[in-house]
Write a protein that holds these residues in place. Structure first.
Motif, mmCIF file in Angstrom:
data_model
loop_
_atom_site.group_PDB
_atom_site.id
_atom_site.type_symbol
_atom_site.label_atom_id
_atom_site.label_comp_id
_atom_site.label_asym_id
_atom_site.label_seq_id
_atom_site.Cartn_x
_atom_site.Cartn_y
_atom_site.Cartn_z
ATOM 1 N N GLY A 27 0.788 -1.213 0.000
ATOM 2 C CA GLY A 27 0.000 0.000 0.000
ATOM 3 C C GLY A 27 0.823 1.267 0.000
ATOM 4 O O GLY A 27 0.281 2.357 0.193
ATOM 5 N N ARG A 28 2.117 1.159 -0.266
ATOM 6 C CA ARG A 28 3.011 2.315 -0.218
ATOM 7 C C ARG A 28 3.654 2.603 -1.575
ATOM 8 O O ARG A 28 4.611 3.351 -1.648
ATOM 9 C CB ARG A 28 4.078 2.084 0.850
ATOM 10 C CG ARG A 28 3.472 1.948 2.239
ATOM 11 C CD ARG A 28 4.488 1.619 3.296
ATOM 12 N NE ARG A 28 5.512 2.648 3.369
ATOM 13 C CZ ARG A 28 6.651 2.489 4.031
ATOM 14 N NH1 ARG A 28 6.898 1.364 4.660
ATOM 15 N NH2 ARG A 28 7.545 3.453 4.041
ATOM 16 N N GLY A 29 3.164 1.964 -2.643
ATOM 17 C CA GLY A 29 3.687 2.242 -3.980
ATOM 18 C C GLY A 29 4.794 1.323 -4.437
ATOM 19 O O GLY A 29 5.299 1.467 -5.548
ATOM 20 N N VAL A 30 5.182 0.378 -3.608
ATOM 21 C CA VAL A 30 6.269 -0.535 -3.961
ATOM 22 C C VAL A 30 5.873 -1.410 -5.148
ATOM 23 O O VAL A 30 6.617 -1.521 -6.133
ATOM 24 C CB VAL A 30 6.685 -1.402 -2.749
ATOM 25 C CG1 VAL A 30 7.740 -2.428 -3.139
ATOM 26 C CG2 VAL A 30 7.178 -0.517 -1.599
ATOM 27 N N GLY A 31 4.713 -2.043 -5.068
ATOM 28 C CA GLY A 31 4.254 -2.894 -6.168
ATOM 29 C C GLY A 31 4.058 -2.105 -7.447
ATOM 30 O O GLY A 31 4.405 -2.569 -8.535
ATOM 31 N N SER A 32 3.506 -0.900 -7.332
ATOM 32 C CA SER A 32 3.316 -0.049 -8.514
ATOM 33 C C SER A 32 4.647 0.291 -9.165
ATOM 34 O O SER A 32 4.775 0.261 -10.392
ATOM 35 C CB SER A 32 2.588 1.240 -8.128
ATOM 36 O OG SER A 32 1.277 0.971 -7.715
ATOM 37 N N ALA A 33 5.636 0.618 -8.352
ATOM 38 C CA ALA A 33 6.960 0.947 -8.894
ATOM 39 C C ALA A 33 7.566 -0.256 -9.611
ATOM 40 O O ALA A 33 8.143 -0.116 -10.697
ATOM 41 C CB ALA A 33 7.880 1.436 -7.775
ATOM 42 N N LEU A 34 7.439 -1.434 -9.014
ATOM 43 C CA LEU A 34 7.968 -2.633 -9.659
ATOM 44 C C LEU A 34 7.228 -2.939 -10.959
ATOM 45 O O LEU A 34 7.844 -3.264 -11.976
ATOM 46 C CB LEU A 34 7.904 -3.833 -8.707
ATOM 47 C CG LEU A 34 8.918 -3.818 -7.564
ATOM 48 C CD1 LEU A 34 8.532 -4.833 -6.489
ATOM 49 C CD2 LEU A 34 10.331 -4.078 -8.086
ATOM 50 N N LEU A 35 5.904 -2.824 -10.938
ATOM 51 C CA LEU A 35 5.139 -3.088 -12.149
ATOM 52 C C LEU A 35 5.468 -2.059 -13.236
ATOM 53 O O LEU A 35 5.608 -2.423 -14.410
ATOM 54 C CB LEU A 35 3.640 -3.105 -11.855
ATOM 55 C CG LEU A 35 2.752 -3.503 -13.028
ATOM 56 C CD1 LEU A 35 3.067 -4.923 -13.510
ATOM 57 C CD2 LEU A 35 1.291 -3.394 -12.640
ATOM 58 N N ASP A 36 5.625 -0.805 -12.873
ATOM 59 C CA ASP A 36 6.017 0.214 -13.850
ATOM 60 C C ASP A 36 7.372 -0.106 -14.467
ATOM 61 O O ASP A 36 7.586 0.103 -15.666
ATOM 62 C CB ASP A 36 6.055 1.598 -13.209
ATOM 63 C CG ASP A 36 4.671 2.170 -12.929
ATOM 64 O OD1 ASP A 36 3.661 1.624 -13.448
ATOM 65 O OD2 ASP A 36 4.597 3.165 -12.171
ATOM 66 N N LEU A 37 8.282 -0.626 -13.662
ATOM 67 C CA LEU A 37 9.593 -1.023 -14.183
ATOM 68 C C LEU A 37 9.452 -2.143 -15.204
ATOM 69 O O LEU A 37 10.058 -2.097 -16.281
ATOM 70 C CB LEU A 37 10.501 -1.472 -13.033
ATOM 71 C CG LEU A 37 11.836 -2.016 -13.506
ATOM 72 C CD1 LEU A 37 12.945 -1.053 -13.169
ATOM 73 C CD2 LEU A 37 12.100 -3.373 -12.905
ATOM 74 N N VAL A 38 8.622 -3.145 -14.896
ATOM 75 C CA VAL A 38 8.413 -4.260 -15.836
ATOM 76 C C VAL A 38 7.824 -3.725 -17.135
ATOM 77 O O VAL A 38 8.264 -4.095 -18.230
ATOM 78 C CB VAL A 38 7.511 -5.348 -15.212
ATOM 79 C CG1 VAL A 38 7.198 -6.441 -16.230
ATOM 80 C CG2 VAL A 38 8.170 -5.945 -13.969
ATOM 81 N N LYS A 39 6.856 -2.827 -17.042
ATOM 82 C CA LYS A 39 6.254 -2.235 -18.244
ATOM 83 C C LYS A 39 7.302 -1.489 -19.068
ATOM 84 O O LYS A 39 7.334 -1.601 -20.302
ATOM 85 C CB LYS A 39 5.117 -1.280 -17.871
ATOM 86 C CG LYS A 39 3.871 -1.961 -17.368
ATOM 87 C CD LYS A 39 2.841 -0.901 -16.982
ATOM 88 C CE LYS A 39 1.529 -1.482 -16.562
ATOM 89 N NZ LYS A 39 0.555 -0.418 -16.185
ATOM 90 N N ALA A 40 8.159 -0.739 -18.400
ATOM 91 C CA ALA A 40 9.195 0.018 -19.108
ATOM 92 C C ALA A 40 10.215 -0.911 -19.763
ATOM 93 O O ALA A 40 10.701 -0.627 -20.857
ATOM 94 C CB ALA A 40 9.894 0.977 -18.139
ATOM 95 N N ARG A 41 10.538 -2.006 -19.110
ATOM 96 C CA ARG A 41 11.531 -2.948 -19.648
ATOM 97 C C ARG A 41 10.953 -3.774 -20.789
ATOM 98 O O ARG A 41 11.686 -4.295 -21.606
ATOM 99 C CB ARG A 41 12.036 -3.890 -18.545
ATOM 100 C CG ARG A 41 12.592 -3.220 -17.312
ATOM 101 C CD ARG A 41 13.987 -2.750 -17.356
ATOM 102 N NE ARG A 41 14.935 -3.795 -17.651
ATOM 103 C CZ ARG A 41 16.163 -3.537 -18.074
ATOM 104 N NH1 ARG A 41 16.557 -2.300 -18.271
ATOM 105 N NH2 ARG A 41 16.986 -4.512 -18.313
ATOM 106 N N HIS A 42 9.628 -3.912 -20.821
ATOM 107 C CA HIS A 42 8.963 -4.733 -21.846
ATOM 108 C C HIS A 42 7.768 -3.987 -22.437
ATOM 109 O O HIS A 42 6.616 -4.373 -22.235
ATOM 110 C CB HIS A 42 8.565 -6.089 -21.259
ATOM 111 C CG HIS A 42 9.764 -6.831 -20.785
ATOM 112 N ND1 HIS A 42 10.701 -7.336 -21.648
ATOM 113 C CD2 HIS A 42 10.217 -7.085 -19.543
ATOM 114 C CE1 HIS A 42 11.689 -7.899 -20.946
ATOM 115 N NE2 HIS A 42 11.409 -7.747 -19.671
ATOM 116 N N PRO A 43 8.052 -2.921 -23.193
ATOM 117 C CA PRO A 43 6.984 -2.074 -23.715
ATOM 118 C C PRO A 43 6.074 -2.760 -24.733
ATOM 119 O O PRO A 43 4.994 -2.246 -25.027
ATOM 120 C CB PRO A 43 7.733 -0.901 -24.345
ATOM 121 C CG PRO A 43 9.087 -1.443 -24.653
ATOM 122 C CD PRO A 43 9.376 -2.442 -23.566
ATOM 123 N N ASP A 44 6.476 -3.921 -25.240
ATOM 124 C CA ASP A 44 5.614 -4.643 -26.182
ATOM 125 C C ASP A 44 4.583 -5.503 -25.469
ATOM 126 O O ASP A 44 3.760 -6.137 -26.126
ATOM 127 C CB ASP A 44 6.456 -5.509 -27.126
ATOM 128 C CG ASP A 44 7.312 -4.657 -28.054
ATOM 129 O OD1 ASP A 44 6.898 -3.524 -28.379
ATOM 130 O OD2 ASP A 44 8.395 -5.122 -28.449
#
Length: 157
Positions: free
Chosen positions: A94-111
């Protein structure tokens, strides 16, 4: 995924970095703690087996850790097409950790990429769907280790 990541406050001191082999024991602890705190089917493996599993996959997939105050509180493990693990320690949810990790995955795999989530893990489903992942398929769980119904989610940029 973890149970209560759907919208808490962001953390400003969060650091993301690639995992190193010495992180493996902590990753296993985070995974077990997150699973135990979520409405997922009970894990079937003790700590040493989870640790060995993560260690055995190290290098065959990309693994990133999230740290708060120098302590690993979450991690994501993924390949070119799959998000295999995203776990956040209960005290950091609930502190943005999961969101930050998911955003990283999206950025690393934009397709795009896919993942599986248990039907019973409603908080994780809400988390992923709120961040643009869509349901592709449901199963009765016959093919997963826990034999629990699951959902295949997909993210397309």
């Amino acid at each position: 995924m973890t149970p209560t990541e759907a919208g808490g406050g962001e953390v400003s001191d969060l650091q993301l970095r690639p995992a190193v082999p010495d992180d493996v024991p902590r990753l296993a602890e985070v995974q077990l703690a997150a699973r135990d705190a979520s409405p997922m089917p009970p894990g079937l493996h003790p700590l040493h087996e989870v640790r060995d599993h993560i260690a055995g996959l190290f290098g065959s997939s990309e693994t990133w850790v999230a740290e708060l105050d120098g302590r690993i509180v979450g991690y994501a493990r993924f390949t070119r097409t799959w998000l295999d693990d995203l776990y956040v320690e209960p005290s950091a949810q609930g502190r943005g950790v999961g969101s930050a990790l998911l955003d990283l995955v999206k950025a690393r795999h934009p397709d795009g990429f896919s993942l599986w989530v248990f039907v019973s893990n409603l908080p994780a489903r809400v988390f992923y769907e709120a961040r643009g992942l869509v349901e592709h398929l449901r199963t009765d769980g016959a093919d997963n280790e826990e034999k629990a119904p699951d959902i295949h989610l997909v993210w397309r940029a």
